[in-house]
Design a protein around this motif. Structure first.
Motif, mmCIF file in Angstrom:
data_model
loop_
_atom_site.group_PDB
_atom_site.id
_atom_site.type_symbol
_atom_site.label_atom_id
_atom_site.label_comp_id
_atom_site.label_asym_id
_atom_site.label_seq_id
_atom_site.Cartn_x
_atom_site.Cartn_y
_atom_site.Cartn_z
ATOM 1 N N SER A 124 0.832 -1.200 0.000
ATOM 2 C CA SER A 124 0.000 0.000 0.000
ATOM 3 C C SER A 124 0.870 1.256 0.000
ATOM 4 N N GLY A 125 1.945 1.244 0.763
ATOM 5 C CA GLY A 125 2.877 2.373 0.775
ATOM 6 C C GLY A 125 3.521 2.568 -0.597
ATOM 7 N N LYS A 126 3.886 1.447 -1.228
ATOM 8 C CA LYS A 126 4.468 1.552 -2.569
ATOM 9 C C LYS A 126 3.462 2.132 -3.565
ATOM 10 N N ILE A 127 2.218 1.693 -3.462
ATOM 11 C CA ILE A 127 1.181 2.196 -4.375
ATOM 12 C C ILE A 127 0.963 3.687 -4.157
ATOM 13 N N GLN A 128 0.905 4.112 -2.907
ATOM 14 C CA GLN A 128 0.723 5.535 -2.616
ATOM 15 C C GLN A 128 1.900 6.352 -3.139
ATOM 16 N N ASP A 129 3.112 5.832 -2.959
ATOM 17 C CA ASP A 129 4.295 6.523 -3.460
ATOM 18 C C ASP A 129 4.266 6.617 -4.983
ATOM 19 N N ALA A 130 3.908 5.516 -5.641
ATOM 20 C CA ALA A 130 3.826 5.519 -7.103
ATOM 21 C C ALA A 130 2.731 6.471 -7.581
ATOM 22 N N GLU A 131 1.603 6.505 -6.860
ATOM 23 C CA GLU A 131 0.526 7.399 -7.252
ATOM 24 C C GLU A 131 0.928 8.856 -7.097
ATOM 25 N N SER A 132 1.647 9.170 -6.024
ATOM 26 C CA SER A 132 2.089 10.556 -5.851
ATOM 27 C C SER A 132 3.093 10.946 -6.938
ATOM 28 N N ARG A 133 3.991 10.027 -7.319
ATOM 29 C CA ARG A 133 4.919 10.315 -8.417
ATOM 30 C C ARG A 133 4.162 10.493 -9.726
ATOM 31 N N CYS A 134 3.156 9.667 -9.937
ATOM 32 C CA CYS A 134 2.349 9.755 -11.157
ATOM 33 C C CYS A 134 1.603 11.090 -11.199
ATOM 34 N N GLN A 135 1.023 11.496 -10.096
ATOM 35 C CA GLN A 135 0.330 12.785 -10.037
ATOM 36 C C GLN A 135 1.293 13.940 -10.307
ATOM 37 N N ALA A 136 2.505 13.833 -9.764
ATOM 38 C CA ALA A 136 3.505 14.876 -10.014
ATOM 39 C C ALA A 136 3.861 14.942 -11.495
ATOM 40 N N LYS A 137 4.011 13.780 -12.132
ATOM 41 C CA LYS A 137 4.306 13.764 -13.569
ATOM 42 C C LYS A 137 3.148 14.346 -14.367
ATOM 43 N N ILE A 138 1.930 13.987 -13.979
ATOM 44 C CA ILE A 138 0.750 14.500 -14.679
ATOM 45 C C ILE A 138 0.678 16.019 -14.549
ATOM 46 N N GLN A 139 0.906 16.532 -13.344
ATOM 47 C CA GLN A 139 0.880 17.973 -13.145
ATOM 48 C C GLN A 139 1.975 18.655 -13.948
ATOM 49 N N LYS A 140 3.156 18.032 -14.019
ATOM 50 C CA LYS A 140 4.253 18.605 -14.800
ATOM 51 C C LYS A 140 3.873 18.660 -16.274
ATOM 52 N N ILE A 141 3.285 17.596 -16.787
ATOM 53 C CA ILE A 141 2.867 17.565 -18.191
ATOM 54 C C ILE A 141 1.762 18.589 -18.442
ATOM 55 N N GLU A 142 0.818 18.690 -17.493
ATOM 56 C CA GLU A 142 -0.249 19.681 -17.644
ATOM 57 C C GLU A 142 0.329 21.088 -17.668
ATOM 58 N N GLN A 143 1.301 21.359 -16.799
ATOM 59 C CA GLN A 143 1.934 22.682 -16.782
ATOM 60 C C GLN A 143 2.636 22.960 -18.111
ATOM 61 N N GLN A 144 3.312 21.950 -18.663
ATOM 62 C CA GLN A 144 3.976 22.126 -19.953
ATOM 63 C C GLN A 144 2.951 22.411 -21.041
ATOM 64 N N HIS A 145 1.839 21.690 -21.018
ATOM 65 C CA HIS A 145 0.807 21.900 -22.028
ATOM 66 C C HIS A 145 0.173 23.276 -21.878
#
Length: 125
Positions: free
Chosen positions: A34-55
């Protein structure tokens, strides 16, 4: 041998202890995943936000470029409109107030006017 007898005597308690240990191990492993999933989800959200900011940044740059092109077009259009109005006014001035020069007729025109003048003067008023 005496260990086997003790285990056989308390077989239910041993089974409960083993199952409890496995249950605790399973809960610990589930918490770890569960900790790994939460960590992966937070990294994924950060990547999504970075891509959204670039767009959004790219979109803003394109919008600024489009606005600049539109402003340039409007500027050129207004300059062209001023030039067209200027040409139109000059043509209207020429038509409204014709400019006469000293020599406005050629030789054939002068002879035609003289013939009209002589023909008018011969007739009585």
């Amino acid at each position: 041998m005496p260990i086997l007898l003790v285990l056989w005597k308390f077989k239910y308690w041993v089974a409960i202890a083993i199952l409890s240990f496995l249950w605790l191990g399973q809960i610990a492993y589930t918490n770890h995943l569960s900790g790994k999933i939460q960590d992966a989800e937070s990294r994924c959200q950060a990547k999504i936000q970075k891509i959204e900011q670039q767009h959004l940044k790219a979109l803003a740059e394109k919008q600024n470029a489009i606005n600049q092109v539109s402003a340039d077009y409007e500027k050129a259009k207004s300059e062209q409109r001023v030039q067209v109005e200027t040409v139109t006014r000059e043509v209207q001035k020429i038509i409204d107030r014709p400019v006469y020069q000293q020599h406005c007729f050629d030789a054939s025109g002068v002879s035609a006017i003289n013939s009209l003048i002589t023909s008018d003067s011969s007739e009585p008023p």
